[in-house]
Design a protein around this motif. Structure first.
Motif, short mmCIF file in Angstrom:
data_model
loop_
_atom_site.label_atom_id
_atom_site.label_comp_id
_atom_site.label_asym_id
_atom_site.label_seq_id
_atom_site.Cartn_x
_atom_site.Cartn_y
_atom_site.Cartn_z
N SER A 35 0.84 -1.18 0.09
CA SER A 35 -0.14 0.19 0.07
C SER A 35 0.97 1.49 0.01
O SER A 35 0.75 2.32 -0.83
CB SER A 35 -0.84 -0.07 1.30
OG SER A 35 -1.63 1.13 1.27
N ASN A 36 2.06 1.14 0.85
CA ASN A 36 2.75 2.41 0.86
C ASN A 36 3.61 2.46 -0.37
O ASN A 36 3.46 4.02 -0.73
CB ASN A 36 3.82 2.35 2.04
CG ASN A 36 3.09 2.55 3.38
OD1 ASN A 36 2.00 2.94 3.45
ND2 ASN A 36 3.70 2.07 4.51
N LYS A 37 3.89 1.66 -1.18
CA LYS A 37 4.62 1.87 -2.32
C LYS A 37 3.83 2.10 -3.14
O LYS A 37 4.25 2.81 -4.19
CB LYS A 37 5.38 0.48 -2.55
CG LYS A 37 6.54 0.55 -3.23
CD LYS A 37 7.48 -0.54 -3.12
CE LYS A 37 8.80 -0.44 -4.13
NZ LYS A 37 9.33 -1.73 -4.51
N MET A 38 2.78 1.46 -3.37
CA MET A 38 1.85 1.70 -4.51
C MET A 38 1.00 3.19 -4.61
O MET A 38 0.84 3.85 -5.36
CB MET A 38 0.55 0.51 -4.62
CG MET A 38 -0.37 0.61 -5.75
SD MET A 38 0.12 0.23 -7.33
CE MET A 38 -1.48 -0.13 -8.13
N PHE A 39 0.49 3.39 -3.43
CA PHE A 39 -0.44 4.37 -3.08
C PHE A 39 0.15 5.53 -2.60
O PHE A 39 -0.48 6.74 -2.15
CB PHE A 39 -1.67 4.03 -2.42
CG PHE A 39 -2.42 2.89 -3.02
CD1 PHE A 39 -3.11 3.00 -4.56
CD2 PHE A 39 -2.70 1.69 -2.25
CE1 PHE A 39 -3.71 2.00 -4.92
CE2 PHE A 39 -3.22 0.85 -2.95
CZ PHE A 39 -3.82 0.64 -4.10
N GLY A 40 1.30 5.62 -1.97
CA GLY A 40 2.13 6.53 -1.52
C GLY A 40 1.84 6.54 0.05
O GLY A 40 0.65 6.55 0.44
N PHE A 100 1.22 8.42 3.69
CA PHE A 100 0.46 9.72 3.86
C PHE A 100 1.71 10.71 4.16
O PHE A 100 2.60 10.46 5.32
CB PHE A 100 -0.34 9.44 4.97
CG PHE A 100 -0.95 10.68 5.39
CD1 PHE A 100 -1.81 11.69 4.69
CD2 PHE A 100 -0.74 11.60 6.66
CE1 PHE A 100 -2.24 12.89 5.02
CE2 PHE A 100 -1.18 12.62 7.00
CZ PHE A 100 -2.01 13.37 6.31
N LYS A 101 1.49 11.76 3.44
CA LYS A 101 2.47 12.79 3.87
C LYS A 101 1.68 14.23 3.84
O LYS A 101 0.63 14.39 3.38
CB LYS A 101 3.42 13.07 2.67
CG LYS A 101 4.48 11.95 2.46
CD LYS A 101 5.12 12.53 1.31
CE LYS A 101 5.79 11.28 0.27
NZ LYS A 101 5.64 11.28 -0.77
N ASN A 132 -6.27 10.03 3.84
CA ASN A 132 -4.81 9.27 4.05
C ASN A 132 -5.14 7.69 4.19
O ASN A 132 -4.31 7.04 4.56
CB ASN A 132 -4.25 9.52 5.39
CG ASN A 132 -5.12 9.53 6.59
OD1 ASN A 132 -6.34 8.89 6.27
ND2 ASN A 132 -4.80 10.01 7.73
N SER A 178 -4.71 -1.16 3.14
CA SER A 178 -5.29 -2.34 2.28
C SER A 178 -4.52 -2.15 0.84
O SER A 178 -3.85 -1.35 0.39
CB SER A 178 -6.77 -1.88 2.05
OG SER A 178 -7.20 -2.45 1.04
N ASN A 194 -4.84 5.55 -1.24
CA ASN A 194 -4.80 6.21 0.39
C ASN A 194 -5.03 7.73 0.08
O ASN A 194 -5.46 8.30 1.06
CB ASN A 194 -3.17 6.15 0.65
CG ASN A 194 -3.00 4.64 1.14
OD1 ASN A 194 -3.97 3.92 1.38
ND2 ASN A 194 -1.81 4.42 1.68
N TYR A 211 -4.93 12.08 -7.37
CA TYR A 211 -5.46 11.57 -8.77
C TYR A 211 -6.55 12.45 -9.28
O TYR A 211 -6.63 12.59 -10.45
CB TYR A 211 -6.24 10.22 -8.57
CG TYR A 211 -5.26 9.02 -7.90
CD1 TYR A 211 -4.09 8.62 -8.57
CD2 TYR A 211 -5.46 8.90 -6.64
CE1 TYR A 211 -3.26 7.83 -7.95
CE2 TYR A 211 -4.58 7.88 -5.88
CZ TYR A 211 -3.53 7.54 -6.72
OH TYR A 211 -2.55 6.51 -5.97
N VAL A 228 4.61 -4.55 -8.04
CA VAL A 228 5.07 -3.36 -7.19
C VAL A 228 6.05 -3.85 -6.27
O VAL A 228 7.18 -3.37 -6.04
CB VAL A 228 3.73 -2.95 -6.31
CG1 VAL A 228 4.27 -2.09 -5.25
CG2 VAL A 228 2.92 -2.32 -7.35
#
Lengths: 296, 162, 181
Positions: free
Chosen positions: B149-154, B156-157, C103, C110, C115, C120, C180
């Motif tokens: 999830s972190n790698k794909m969707f970034g 949270f920053k 976030n 998931s 997130n 997008y 990924v």
């Protein structure tokens, strides 16, 4: 001479749009009060129209542009023949009801052409339902028109209004109550209010004919609906409620519209084939009964 | 039939190696070898366990095994049977049951997508739910969901960092 | 030079007038994937009565000004949301409900739920809460109206200017060809 006609024409059209939007705004307020809400101000419809014309809009082909314009023009052209109280755009024509009935379909046909060209299947389904519904409500309405033409020996709305002068007991509403009831149900169908709103059905076919209209196209649709409210309540007001002065005429229209809305508030939606069947049975029989009483 | 009679009936008529365990008054499990699953399921279908409620899988990563569970239900006995079998984790293959129940085809697609288990004989194992999935099947225990999830969707920053 | 600047000034004044009407008549399209869809009916009907602000639900993206993302978005539904957003006509705005589009919320780990929606689509306003109550929603709407009146809600312009960036992010998620991990 021509200039005066153009001027009178513009007055009639602008009045119809202005008053139609006002009725819509008041109607929304009225509906909201029935549901114990407050709704926006009564001038909400004007804001909506201005906003719609300020938006970008997308057109798929020139037939869509043309069809939407034709729909709007068809309704405007009909309004010209409607005597607004004592005011007639063409003083010689005096509102021939047969011309009005003939012209009224042009608005729908233009809309049908425009939205069918938009290429969305929901729009085609919606407009097909609207046109089928028209077959339904035209019959009781045409029968009550025939009744009044028989009764007045004239097909001019102006003459029908004249014959109802004097006491309000002279109104055709009291002379021919069954025909009035039939026409009132037909009016419900004409305005596309519940239970006859299968053509717009927002949850089912995504608001039907308007599904692909954006920005100014929807704005024209809005204006068309406003003029339509003015026209159709106007016809019934002239036929059965005795026209009257300009203010009286507007009041009668508004009352008719509010009656329609209060019926709409308590009904759910008919399937459109059931709606057509209903139109062919109950209102048609009511008007036929009146015709038999009249002829007997 | 009552549960007791039912278990006796199964013990008597189904001769292969099996292990029956009662969960409560309404359900019990039967664990069998992988190649006897089809026999057991068709036998159970004959004694009126007509409904296949679900096919699912459990990943036992330490034992290097997938457990495949078929949940059957009978309306006449009012009993639920969980038929369990184990397959090798490195080569997860099992016979399809789509010839017994049509609906099994869908469940097998689902299990194939999320665990990567092959069902021999089911030729329709296209992706069902996930969009454009290229990684390990996501419900395997060795798939790190948070890392993905972190790698794909970034991660949270805060707004300034973007 | 002078001519163009006066024209600009005029355009700006005109836009300001139009913005007044736009904020008074926001028609919304709600994309109901998440739990926020439950909070909308009381907001629309008599208890909180959203129609007071001239807002109303619309059936299709063509007619709507406002896109409500009411909750989490999976990758599959993100694709549909992007279609929907691009079908809407300008000016258009996006409101994200709850913490999931900010976030990830409870779906932060998931494998199928995005997130951060702002990567997008240009989000004009986020209403936080899980889920926001109708009071919070109405508060958010009034804030958006103020922003529109001041000309600050320009997400759709941002989307046009940074189209490449948004498309790159969308493609990364939707049209990936390599694993990924």
């Amino acid at each position: 001479m021509v200039k005066t006609y153009i001027f009178r024409f513009l007055i009639a059209v602008l009045t119809s749009i202005f008053m139609g939007l006002l009725y819509m705004g008041i109607g929304r307020k009225f509906m909201a009060r029935i549901r114990r809400c407050y709704a926006g101000p009564f001038y909400q419809s004007y804001i909506d129209v201005i906003k719609l014309f300020s938006k970008n809009s997308i057109s798929h082909n020139w037939i869509m542009d043309f069809g939407v314009m034709m729909g709007f023009a068809g309704i405007i052209a009909t309004v010209v023949f409607l005597p607004i109280g004592p005011f007639n755009v063409f003083p010689d024509m005096k509102g021939n009801i047969i011309i009005i009935m003939y012209f009224m379909t042009i608005g729908y046909l233009g809309m049908a052409m425009g939205v069918a060209a938009s290429g969305n299947p929901n729009a085609t389904i919606g407009i097909a339902r609207a046109l089928s519904l028209m077959i339904g409500y035209e019959i009781p309405f045409a029968l009550s028109v025939i009744l009044l033409i028989f009764a007045n020996r004239s097909s001019l709305l102006y003459d029908m209004v004249l014959s109802q002068h004097g006491s309000f007991l002279n109104w055709n509403m009291f002379r021919y109550p069954f025909a009035f009831a039939g026409s009132l149900i037909a009016l419900q169908g004409m305005l596309g209010e519940q239970p006859f709103d299968a053509m717009i059905a927002p949850a089912e076919i995504a608001s039907g004919p308007m599904v692909e209209l954006s920005g100014k196209f929807l704005g024209f649709g809005f204006l068309q609906h406003a003029s339509q409210i003015f026209l159709e309540t106007g016809i019934i007001a002239a036929m059965f409620l005795g026209g009257g002065t300009i203010l009286g005429f507007f009041t009668k229209q508004l009352i008719l519209y509010l009656i329609t809305l209060s019926i709409a508030a308590v009904f759910s939606r008919y399937r459109f084939e059931d709606a057509v069947k209903f139109f062919w049975i109950i209102p048609t029989l009511l008007v036929l009964l009146q015709l038999v009483i009249f002829l007997a | 039939m009552e549960q007791k009679e039912l278990i006796e009936h199964i013990e008597k008529n189904f001769k292969y190696k099996k292990e029956i365990k009662v969960i409560d008054g309404k359900q019990f499990t039967i664990t069998v070898e992988k190649d006897k699953v089809l026999n057991l399921l068709s036998f159970l279908k004959l004694i009126d366990f007509k409904q296949l409620a679900l096919i699912t899988a459990v990943d036992w990563i330490d034992e290097k095994k997938f457990e495949i569970v078929y949940i059957l239900f009978s309306y006449s006995h009012i009993q639920q049977i969980l038929v369990k079998t184990f397959v090798d984790r490195d080569n997860p293959q099992v016979e399809t049951v789509k010839n017994l129940w049509d609906v099994a085809s869908m469940y097998e697609r689902d299990v194939h997508e999320f665990f990567g288990i092959d069902f021999i004989g089911n030729d329709d194992l296209r992706p069902l739910i996930l969009h454009n999935w290229k990684d390990l099947p996501p419900l395997r225990k060795d798939f790190d969901s948070l890392k993905y999830s972190n790698k794909m969707f970034g991660k949270f920053k805060k707004d300034e960092e973007i | 030079m002078i001519l163009s600047s006066t024209k600009e000034l005029k355009d700006k004044g005109f836009e300001q007038i139009l913005d007044f009407f736009r904020k008074k008549s926001l028609w919304m399209l709600h994309y109901c994937t998440g739990c926020g869809a439950v909070e909308l009916p009381p907001t629309m009907t008599s208890r909180w009565d959203m129609e007071r602000f001239g807002m109303g639900p619309m059936a299709t993206p063509r007619q709507a000004d406002l896109l409500l993302i009411t909750g989490y978005l999976s990758v599959k539904s993100l694709k549909r949301v992007i279609y929907t957003y691009e079908q809407m006509q300008e000016p258009k705005w996006v409101i994200a409900f709850g913490s999931c589009p900010i976030n990830g919320g409870i779906y932060y780990d998931s494998y199928s739920v995005i997130n951060r929606l702002a990567l997008y689509l240009p989000v004009d306003l986020s209403i936080e809460g899980c889920m926001p109550r109708p009071e919070a929603i109405i508060d958010g709407f009034t804030k958006l109206m103020k922003a529109i009146e001041k000309g600050e809600a320009v997400g759709y312009k941002k989307y046009k200017e940074n189209y490449e960036w948004y498309k790159k992010n969308q493609r990364e998620v939707l049209e990936r060809t390599t694993p990924v991990l």
